[in-house]
Every structure is written in C-alpha cells, then in structure tokens.
Design a protein around this motif. Structure first.
Motif, PDB file in Angstrom:
ATOM      1  N   GLY A 182      -0.172   6.808  -6.765  1.00 61.34           N
ATOM      2  CA  GLY A 182      -1.508   7.345  -6.964  1.00 61.34           C
ATOM      3  C   GLY A 182      -2.573   6.279  -7.148  1.00 61.34           C
ATOM      4  O   GLY A 182      -3.645   6.563  -7.710  1.00 61.34           O
ATOM      5  N   LYS A 183      -2.309   5.070  -6.668  1.00 64.14           N
ATOM      6  CA  LYS A 183      -3.282   3.988  -6.795  1.00 64.14           C
ATOM      7  C   LYS A 183      -4.084   3.839  -5.501  1.00 64.14           C
ATOM      8  O   LYS A 183      -3.701   4.358  -4.460  1.00 64.14           O
ATOM      9  CB  LYS A 183      -2.565   2.667  -7.106  1.00 64.14           C
ATOM     10  N   ASP A 184      -5.202   3.107  -5.597  1.00 60.83           N
ATOM     11  CA  ASP A 184      -6.025   2.863  -4.411  1.00 60.83           C
ATOM     12  C   ASP A 184      -5.311   1.913  -3.453  1.00 60.83           C
ATOM     13  O   ASP A 184      -4.569   1.020  -3.881  1.00 60.83           O
ATOM     14  CB  ASP A 184      -7.373   2.255  -4.814  1.00 60.83           C
ATOM     15  N   GLU A 185      -5.551   2.105  -2.159  1.00 60.59           N
ATOM     16  CA  GLU A 185      -5.006   1.196  -1.165  1.00 60.59           C
ATOM     17  C   GLU A 185      -5.890  -0.035  -1.045  1.00 60.59           C
ATOM     18  O   GLU A 185      -7.111   0.036  -1.212  1.00 60.59           O
ATOM     19  CB  GLU A 185      -4.903   1.888   0.193  1.00 60.59           C
ATOM     20  N   PHE A 186      -5.258  -1.160  -0.760  1.00 55.47           N
ATOM     21  CA  PHE A 186      -5.991  -2.416  -0.587  1.00 55.47           C
ATOM     22  C   PHE A 186      -6.368  -2.574   0.883  1.00 55.47           C
ATOM     23  O   PHE A 186      -5.610  -2.182   1.775  1.00 55.47           O
ATOM     24  CB  PHE A 186      -5.115  -3.591  -1.025  1.00 55.47           C
ATOM     25  N   ASP A 187      -7.530  -3.135   1.133  1.00 57.13           N
ATOM     26  CA  ASP A 187      -7.988  -3.391   2.493  1.00 57.13           C
ATOM     27  C   ASP A 187      -7.187  -4.558   3.067  1.00 57.13           C
ATOM     28  O   ASP A 187      -7.410  -5.720   2.706  1.00 57.13           O
ATOM     29  CB  ASP A 187      -9.483  -3.719   2.490  1.00 57.13           C
TER      30      ASP A 187
ATOM     31  N   ASN B 104       0.817  -1.212   0.000  1.00 59.67           N
ATOM     32  CA  ASN B 104       0.000   0.000   0.000  1.00 59.67           C
ATOM     33  C   ASN B 104       0.852   1.264   0.000  1.00 59.67           C
ATOM     34  O   ASN B 104       0.461   2.286  -0.582  1.00 59.67           O
ATOM     35  CB  ASN B 104      -0.926   0.014   1.216  1.00 59.67           C
TER      36      ASN B 104
ATOM     37  N   ASN C  44       1.546   1.822  -3.494  1.00 53.73           N
ATOM     38  CA  ASN C  44       0.332   2.250  -4.187  1.00 53.73           C
ATOM     39  C   ASN C  44       0.061   3.735  -3.973  1.00 53.73           C
ATOM     40  O   ASN C  44      -0.328   4.457  -4.901  1.00 53.73           O
ATOM     41  CB  ASN C  44      -0.871   1.439  -3.688  1.00 53.73           C
ATOM     42  N   VAL C  45       0.258   4.197  -2.750  1.00 56.47           N
ATOM     43  CA  VAL C  45       0.034   5.610  -2.446  1.00 56.47           C
ATOM     44  C   VAL C  45       0.980   6.490  -3.264  1.00 56.47           C
ATOM     45  O   VAL C  45       0.573   7.512  -3.836  1.00 56.47           O
ATOM     46  CB  VAL C  45       0.222   5.872  -0.936  1.00 56.47           C
TER      47      VAL C  45
END
Length: 219
Positions: free
Chosen positions: A196-201, A189, A192-193
């Motif tokens: 600029g990507k979404d974070e995974f749960d 994550n 990803n940040v």
C-alpha cells in the motif's frame, strides 16, 4: 510456472512442510481474504479440540517452516506483542496503529521484516548503481545467478517466495546498467504496491541511487 513446480525437490518438500504446519500455502505478506478465513477457521477448530486453551498469536506474526514464529518475517510491533503476552484465548490482540508506526527494534537487536527489507533494498539498488554500463556475458551470467540465489536464501521465507513468483514473470534484465537499474526499481515497486505504499518513478532511479539529485543536495 509456480515455484513449487521448479525442478528442486528440496523446495517442494520445504513448501509442503510450511503448508502442513500453518494450514496455508506459501504466500506473500498480504494474504487474500479467502486465505485469512481458512486460517481463522483452522484456528477455531484447534481451539475447540483443546478446550479453547491454545493461545493465539498476535496479528502479523508469521510462522516459519518449523512452525515457530519467524523473526525475520515479522514486524517488531507484532513480535513485541507476542513476547509480552498481549494475547487472549478469545480475542486476537492488535497494537494501536500509532504504536505500530512508532515501533522500531533497537539498533543492536535482530532486524525485523521492515528493517531487513529496507537495508536489503539499499544494498540491491546500490548494486545496480555500480553495475557495468556494458557488462560482459560472464558478468551478466553471474548477476542472474546471484538474483536466483538471493530469491532462495533471503531470510524472510514468505518475502523470498513472493520475490521468486514475481521474478518468474519478470526475468532479470542485466544487459546494461540502465536495464538492471530499472528492473530492480520495478521489483521494488511491486512490493510497494502490495504494502500500500507509493510507487517510485523508475525514470529517476539513477539520481536516487547513483548520481545524486540534480538540485545538488547530495553533494
């Protein structure tokens, strides 16, 4: 502690070479505006010193410690732009956004930074998914050693440097499968940040990488 201050003289020498060649200190894929400006100023000065004859690299091409383009650190779109000579002495070319999104190296070509990263994360998450529920002290020690060596030997040097910097503030948690799986998810994550990507749960890491989704579509 900054990576270059760790008691490994060879790493300090490596980063000094990188900074001397590129004019920029080792950094993650997303350089700060100040770093970009300094690099652009250096490029303008170089052009003036050789009468403007020095070609520019396409945006996104990352140089290796030897001063040459690093294939494992560069996207396929940027590498292709450089290979095809899509540069100018006065402007820096940039492939259209649609071309960048669609550009992928053929399956039998050396991996670019994106393909290398995707396959690496698949391996790392699968590693955590098969980690013992209650690892022995030896298994925990071996895992810490592996993570340390991985951060030093990863082919994309700038990615490896970024990973080591993050790991210095987020020590690997390897006392159980659950802890290790969540730690690896958090590491992913963090990347990803930056991209600029979404974070995974991370509460769902085990479904994604070990047991399969509860709706049964993986069975």
């Amino acid at each position: 502690m900054p990576v270059t201050q760790i008691e490994f003289p060879i790493l300090q020498s490596f980063f000094c070479v990188v900074e001397g060649v590129t004019g920029m200190p080792p950094q993650p894929l997303d350089a700060s505006p100040e770093q970009v400006e300094r690099q652009q100023q250096r490029e303008r000065q170089d052009e003036q010193s050789v009468g403007g004859s020095k070609p520019k690299m396409p945006k996104g091409v990352v140089l290796g410690p030897d001063g040459k383009p690093c294939r494992s650190c560069t996207s396929f779109a940027s590498w292709a732009a450089m290979s095809k000579g899509e540069t100018s002495n006065t402007t820096m070319s940039k492939p259209p956004a649609t071309a960048i999104a669609a550009a992928e190296p053929p399956s039998d070509c050396p991996p670019d930074v994106d393909r290398l990263g995707n396959h690496t994360w698949t391996f790392l998450h699968t590693l955590t998914a098969n980690y013992p529920t209650n690892p022995t002290p030896t298994q925990q020690s071996d895992t810490r050693s592996f993570i340390s060596l991985f951060g030093k030997m990863y082919p994309c040097w700038s990615c490896a440097d970024d990973f080591r910097s993050w790991k210095a503030e987020n020590a690997p948690r390897v006392s159980s499968r659950e802890e290790f799986g969540r730690w690896m998810c958090e590491a992913h994550n963090a990347v990803n940040v930056k991209l600029g990507k979404d974070e995974f749960d991370c509460g769902k890491w085990e479904e994604r990488w070990r047991t399969g989704w509860k709706d049964g579509r993986c069975d």
